[in-house]
Motif scaffolding. Structure first.
Motif, PDB file in Angstrom:
ATOM      1  N   THR A 184      -9.523   6.109 -10.300  1.00  0.00           N
ATOM      2  CA  THR A 184      -8.772   7.277 -10.749  1.00  0.00           C
ATOM      3  C   THR A 184      -7.301   7.075 -10.474  1.00  0.00           C
ATOM      4  OG1 THR A 184      -8.446   9.667 -10.441  1.00  0.00           O
ATOM      5  CG2 THR A 184      -9.146   8.422  -8.515  1.00  0.00           C
ATOM      6  N   TYR A 185      -6.464   7.765 -11.252  1.00  0.00           N
ATOM      7  CA  TYR A 185      -5.035   7.804 -10.976  1.00  0.00           C
ATOM      8  C   TYR A 185      -4.655   8.957 -10.042  1.00  0.00           C
ATOM      9  CZ  TYR A 185      -3.481   4.210 -14.267  1.00  0.00           C
ATOM     10  OH  TYR A 185      -3.231   3.008 -14.889  1.00  0.00           O
ATOM     11  N   VAL A 186      -5.603   9.786  -9.666  1.00  0.00           N
ATOM     12  CA  VAL A 186      -5.290  11.004  -8.916  1.00  0.00           C
ATOM     13  C   VAL A 186      -5.245  10.723  -7.416  1.00  0.00           C
ATOM     14  CG1 VAL A 186      -5.945  13.385  -8.433  1.00  0.00           C
ATOM     15  CG2 VAL A 186      -6.373  12.397 -10.701  1.00  0.00           C
ATOM     16  N   HIS A 187      -4.090  10.942  -6.828  1.00  0.00           N
ATOM     17  CA  HIS A 187      -3.947  10.912  -5.371  1.00  0.00           C
ATOM     18  C   HIS A 187      -4.350  12.279  -4.801  1.00  0.00           C
ATOM     19  CE1 HIS A 187      -1.818   7.077  -5.195  1.00  0.00           C
ATOM     20  NE2 HIS A 187      -1.062   7.489  -6.200  1.00  0.00           N
ATOM     21  N   GLY A 222     -11.283   2.686  -6.581  1.00  0.00           N
ATOM     22  CA  GLY A 222      -9.880   2.318  -6.730  1.00  0.00           C
ATOM     23  C   GLY A 222      -9.045   3.548  -7.050  1.00  0.00           C
ATOM     24  N   ILE A 223      -7.912   3.682  -6.377  1.00  0.00           N
ATOM     25  CA  ILE A 223      -6.997   4.802  -6.619  1.00  0.00           C
ATOM     26  C   ILE A 223      -5.656   4.239  -7.091  1.00  0.00           C
ATOM     27  CG2 ILE A 223      -5.757   6.734  -5.575  1.00  0.00           C
ATOM     28  CD1 ILE A 223      -8.077   7.135  -3.690  1.00  0.00           C
ATOM     29  N   CYS A 224      -5.189   4.724  -8.226  1.00  0.00           N
ATOM     30  CA  CYS A 224      -3.901   4.350  -8.803  1.00  0.00           C
ATOM     31  C   CYS A 224      -3.822   2.834  -9.004  1.00  0.00           C
ATOM     32  CB  CYS A 224      -2.763   4.891  -7.933  1.00  0.00           C
ATOM     33  SG  CYS A 224      -1.183   5.018  -8.792  1.00  0.00           S
ATOM     34  N   GLY A 225      -2.985   2.117  -8.250  1.00  0.00           N
ATOM     35  CA  GLY A 225      -2.903   0.681  -8.406  1.00  0.00           C
ATOM     36  C   GLY A 225      -4.233  -0.004  -8.150  1.00  0.00           C
ATOM     37  N   GLY A 255      -3.688   2.901  -3.539  1.00  0.00           N
ATOM     38  CA  GLY A 255      -2.513   2.782  -4.380  1.00  0.00           C
ATOM     39  C   GLY A 255      -1.566   1.717  -3.866  1.00  0.00           C
ATOM     40  N   THR A 256      -0.739   1.196  -4.754  1.00  0.00           N
ATOM     41  CA  THR A 256       0.256   0.194  -4.389  1.00  0.00           C
ATOM     42  C   THR A 256       1.418   0.270  -5.363  1.00  0.00           C
ATOM     43  OG1 THR A 256       0.736  -2.178  -4.249  1.00  0.00           O
ATOM     44  CG2 THR A 256      -1.074  -1.524  -5.684  1.00  0.00           C
ATOM     45  N   LYS A 257       2.596  -0.059  -4.879  1.00  0.00           N
ATOM     46  CA  LYS A 257       3.773  -0.125  -5.748  1.00  0.00           C
ATOM     47  C   LYS A 257       3.877  -1.471  -6.448  1.00  0.00           C
ATOM     48  CE  LYS A 257       7.372   1.729  -7.512  1.00  0.00           C
ATOM     49  NZ  LYS A 257       7.206   0.826  -8.674  1.00  0.00           N
ATOM     50  N   THR A 258       3.071  -2.456  -5.988  1.00  0.00           N
ATOM     51  CA  THR A 258       3.156  -3.815  -6.526  1.00  0.00           C
ATOM     52  C   THR A 258       1.747  -4.296  -6.859  1.00  0.00           C
ATOM     53  OG1 THR A 258       3.197  -4.577  -4.219  1.00  0.00           O
ATOM     54  CG2 THR A 258       5.304  -4.438  -5.368  1.00  0.00           C
ATOM     55  N   THR A 259       1.199  -3.785  -7.940  1.00  0.00           N
ATOM     56  CA  THR A 259      -0.201  -4.051  -8.291  1.00  0.00           C
ATOM     57  C   THR A 259      -0.468  -5.532  -8.499  1.00  0.00           C
ATOM     58  OG1 THR A 259      -0.356  -1.873  -9.339  1.00  0.00           O
ATOM     59  CG2 THR A 259      -2.027  -3.493  -9.920  1.00  0.00           C
ATOM     60  N   VAL A 260       0.359  -6.202  -9.294  1.00  0.00           N
ATOM     61  CA  VAL A 260       0.123  -7.609  -9.611  1.00  0.00           C
ATOM     62  C   VAL A 260       0.230  -8.473  -8.360  1.00  0.00           C
ATOM     63  CG1 VAL A 260       0.992  -9.592 -10.913  1.00  0.00           C
ATOM     64  CG2 VAL A 260       0.846  -7.342 -12.005  1.00  0.00           C
ATOM     65  N   ARG A 261       1.247  -8.251  -7.569  1.00  0.00           N
ATOM     66  CA  ARG A 261       1.420  -9.027  -6.333  1.00  0.00           C
ATOM     67  C   ARG A 261       0.254  -8.805  -5.384  1.00  0.00           C
ATOM     68  NH1 ARG A 261       5.911  -7.486  -1.934  1.00  0.00           N
ATOM     69  NH2 ARG A 261       4.301  -5.921  -1.540  1.00  0.00           N
ATOM     70  N   MET A 307       0.822  -1.211   0.000  1.00  0.00           N
ATOM     71  CA  MET A 307       0.000   0.000   0.000  1.00  0.00           C
ATOM     72  C   MET A 307       0.855   1.259   0.000  1.00  0.00           C
ATOM     73  SD  MET A 307      -3.089   1.148   2.562  1.00  0.00           S
ATOM     74  CE  MET A 307      -2.085   0.969   4.034  1.00  0.00           C
ATOM     75  N   SER A 308       0.505   2.194  -0.875  1.00  0.00           N
ATOM     76  CA  SER A 308       1.206   3.472  -0.953  1.00  0.00           C
ATOM     77  C   SER A 308       0.208   4.613  -0.798  1.00  0.00           C
ATOM     78  CB  SER A 308       1.946   3.599  -2.293  1.00  0.00           C
ATOM     79  OG  SER A 308       1.031   3.576  -3.370  1.00  0.00           O
ATOM     80  N   ASN A 309       0.716   5.755  -0.394  1.00  0.00           N
ATOM     81  CA  ASN A 309      -0.080   6.975  -0.288  1.00  0.00           C
ATOM     82  C   ASN A 309      -1.367   6.765   0.499  1.00  0.00           C
ATOM     83  OD1 ASN A 309       1.689   7.220  -2.834  1.00  0.00           O
ATOM     84  ND2 ASN A 309       1.064   9.324  -2.441  1.00  0.00           N
ATOM     85  N   PHE A 310      -1.224   6.096   1.661  1.00  0.00           N
ATOM     86  CA  PHE A 310      -2.387   5.876   2.512  1.00  0.00           C
ATOM     87  C   PHE A 310      -2.937   7.180   3.075  1.00  0.00           C
ATOM     88  CE2 PHE A 310       1.211   5.934   5.328  1.00  0.00           C
ATOM     89  CZ  PHE A 310       0.761   6.595   6.455  1.00  0.00           C
ATOM     90  N   THR A 311      -2.152   8.262   3.004  1.00  0.00           N
ATOM     91  CA  THR A 311      -2.652   9.557   3.472  1.00  0.00           C
ATOM     92  C   THR A 311      -3.777  10.085   2.592  1.00  0.00           C
ATOM     93  OG1 THR A 311      -0.754  10.514   2.310  1.00  0.00           O
ATOM     94  CG2 THR A 311      -0.599  10.313   4.705  1.00  0.00           C
ATOM     95  N   ASP A 312      -4.052   9.429   1.454  1.00  0.00           N
ATOM     96  CA  ASP A 312      -5.223   9.791   0.659  1.00  0.00           C
ATOM     97  C   ASP A 312      -6.501   9.743   1.493  1.00  0.00           C
ATOM     98  OD1 ASP A 312      -3.835  10.185  -1.701  1.00  0.00           O
ATOM     99  OD2 ASP A 312      -4.236   8.196  -2.503  1.00  0.00           O
TER     100      ASP A 312
END
Length: 518
Positions: A445-448, A343-346, A309-315, A273-278
């Motif tokens: 969206t791709y927008v954080h 869904g956000i980003c990943g 969001g995530t840095k490892t979408t497939v995983r 998980m990335s950008n959890f501050t969203d």
């Protein structure tokens, strides 16, 4: 060029910690704000950050979110020089971002092999900041006395020497053994490093501070360095953090925890998980409870379910299936009273029909089946999109302001509509972002940072309330997240003034040359 030929250097303060997550990021922001309120032009700096919580600067560079918060506390725009190296973990390896741009994916050993070339870039970034600002507040990483990592250090003591920084050492009493933390760290410091330490700070204390008196006296007697103060535990003063250690670990569903008219927002706690501050702005909204879930059995009956969001979408897509969340998400879409799904980003990429990875960017699989809730297909590419964006919700007069950080592009099918009309700030390109299904139940969206905008957050939450038959929240209850944070930075400065003896710090900053005995 000799040192005397260089521009005047800033007087610098460095916040080191006895361990990770003891409050270094928060206190760095607090000292930035304190110095700014004292009339200094101040900037934050962290040589190397390891975080999945990142941000895009105006020039399109990617840096850690904590340095963005510290820049905001300083009253300045974030810049890549404030965080020249960002490591984004990817399960045993990390994407390495230098001066805002990715240079590759490396193991720890591969990264360490690059340190000789990276160190000059780190010091050059610091020197540029130091030539533009009167004061620089540096943040360390983890502990400065990890014996096995000392030779690879780019962030702690090596940086303190380059910046000629006065040092404060922070310890977290919640972890237990606070005096052992302080004394143990002190004993492992070399004499030249001890000479930089102007004081200790004990953080996150609850209770009667006088119970610590004998311990504080012992620290002073043993080290000759004072404890500058004991900071009370104040979760209400939290700021954007750099990793998910800071999120609330509420992974179970409890009907009784929700009051009448409350909304339940569940966020998948993905391994990457990335950008959890969203989602922090959502947690501040009256009548909204945000929780993080790791198993399908904890899904509950949310009003909104979010794939972050995530840095490892497939995983992480595979992980959703393993823990039973994928089945619950798909089943909930068929329930008439089921949740909105976002869904956000990943997370947006996961909601589609397929994810294609012909170049092996994330895995050896050329094509991976998505959750199939949006008529979209994502294709990974080597290039990375890093842009500040602004625009509107299509068909509505609702402003959007945020940022993109993603690998790959997503194509919409005939049954899916775009969600936002945006302008990318760096190149002024107009784009249609995101996707929303015909029923309006599933969107991506791709927008954080979309919930940082009070008008958008208000409309989004009131739509959820309307689905449950709840009255809309009154407009006076809303405050933009940026305005909220601005007030919090001011409170942080007052917090330091109220609980610390600042005189040793001011004295050290006034006479940096007195520490230059290296």
């Amino acid at each position: 060029m000799t040192r005397s030929d260089l521009p005047p250097r800033a007087s610098s303060l460095m916040v080191l910690g006895t361990a990770s997550h003891v409050g270094k990021s928060l206190l760095t922001a607090a000292f930035c704000r304190l110095l700014a309120e004292a009339g200094h032009r101040v900037a934050p700096f962290k040589a190397q950050n390891m975080a999945l919580n990142s941000f895009v600067t105006l020039e399109g560079g990617e840096i850690g979110r904590a340095q963005v918060a510290q820049a905001e506390a300083s009253g300045i725009a974030p810049h890549v020089d404030m965080n020249p190296i960002l490591l984004k973990p990817m399960g045993g390896v990390s994407q390495v971002i230098v001066e805002g741009h990715p240079i590759g994916v490396m193991s720890a050993r591969e990264y360490y092999a690059e340190k000789a070339t990276l160190w000059p870039r780190v010091t050059a970034a610091y020197d540029r900041l130091a030539s533009r600002y009167e004061r620089v507040v540096l943040e360390g990483a983890g502990s400065p006395v990890e014996i096995n990592l000392t030779e690879h250090d780019l962030t702690n003591l090596k940086m303190a020497h380059h910046a000629d920084a006065a040092v404060i050492l922070v310890a977290d009493i919640e972890r237990g053994g606070v005096f052992a933390q302080i004394i143990g760290t002190w004993e492992l410091l070399e004499p030249r490093d001890r000479a930089r330490v102007v004081g200790f700070i004990i953080n996150k204390f609850r209770g009667d501070v006088t119970l610590l008196d004998s311990g504080l006296a012992f620290v002073r007697e043993r080290t000759g360095v004072p404890v500058l103060g004991v900071l009370p535990y104040r979760p209400d003063l939290q700021i954007d953090q750099e990793d998910s250690l800071g999120i609330d670990e509420t992974a179970t569903f409890d009907d009784e925890a929700l009051g009448p008219g409350d909304l339940d927002v569940a966020v998948a706690r993905l391994p990457g998980m990335s950008n959890f501050t969203d989602f922090w702005p959502l947690s501040r909204i009256p009548g909204v409870r945000v929780r993080y879930v790791e198993r399908g059995v904890n899904f509950g009956r949310p009003d909104l379910f979010v794939l972050p969001g995530t840095k490892t979408t497939v995983r992480d897509l595979d992980w959703l299936r393993q823990v039973g969340l994928a089945d619950r998400i798909i089943a909930s879409r068929a329930e008439p009273d089921g949740p909105q799904i976002l869904g956000i980003c990943g997370g947006f990429q996961m909601l589609g029909r397929w994810i294609e990875d012909p170049l092996g960017i994330e895995s050896s699989q050329k094509q991976v089946e998505g959750l199939g809730l949006l008529d979209t297909v994502t294709r990974f590419a080597e290039s990375k999109t890093r842009q500040l964006v602004s625009g509107r919700v299509i068909g509505m007069d609702l402003p959007i302001l945020g940022y993109e950080i993603h690998m790959g592009e997503t194509e919409r099918g005939d049954s899916t509509l775009p969600w936002f009309s945006l302008i990318r700030h760096r190149n002024q390109a107009a784009i249609l972002d995101g996707a929303i299904d015909q029923a309006g139940r599933v969107s991506g969206t791709y927008v954080h940072g979309i919930f940082d905008s009070a008008p958008f957050a208000e409309q989004f939450i009131n739509q959820l309330r309307a689905r449950r038959g709840f009255a809309p929240l009154a407009t006076p209850e809303w405050q933009s997240h940026r305005d909220f944070l601005a007030g919090r930075y001011a409170k942080l400065a007052e917090f330091l003034r109220a609980h610390l003896d600042l005189a040793p710090i001011w004295a050290a900053l006034a006479e940096p040359s007195a520490r230059s005995a290296d």
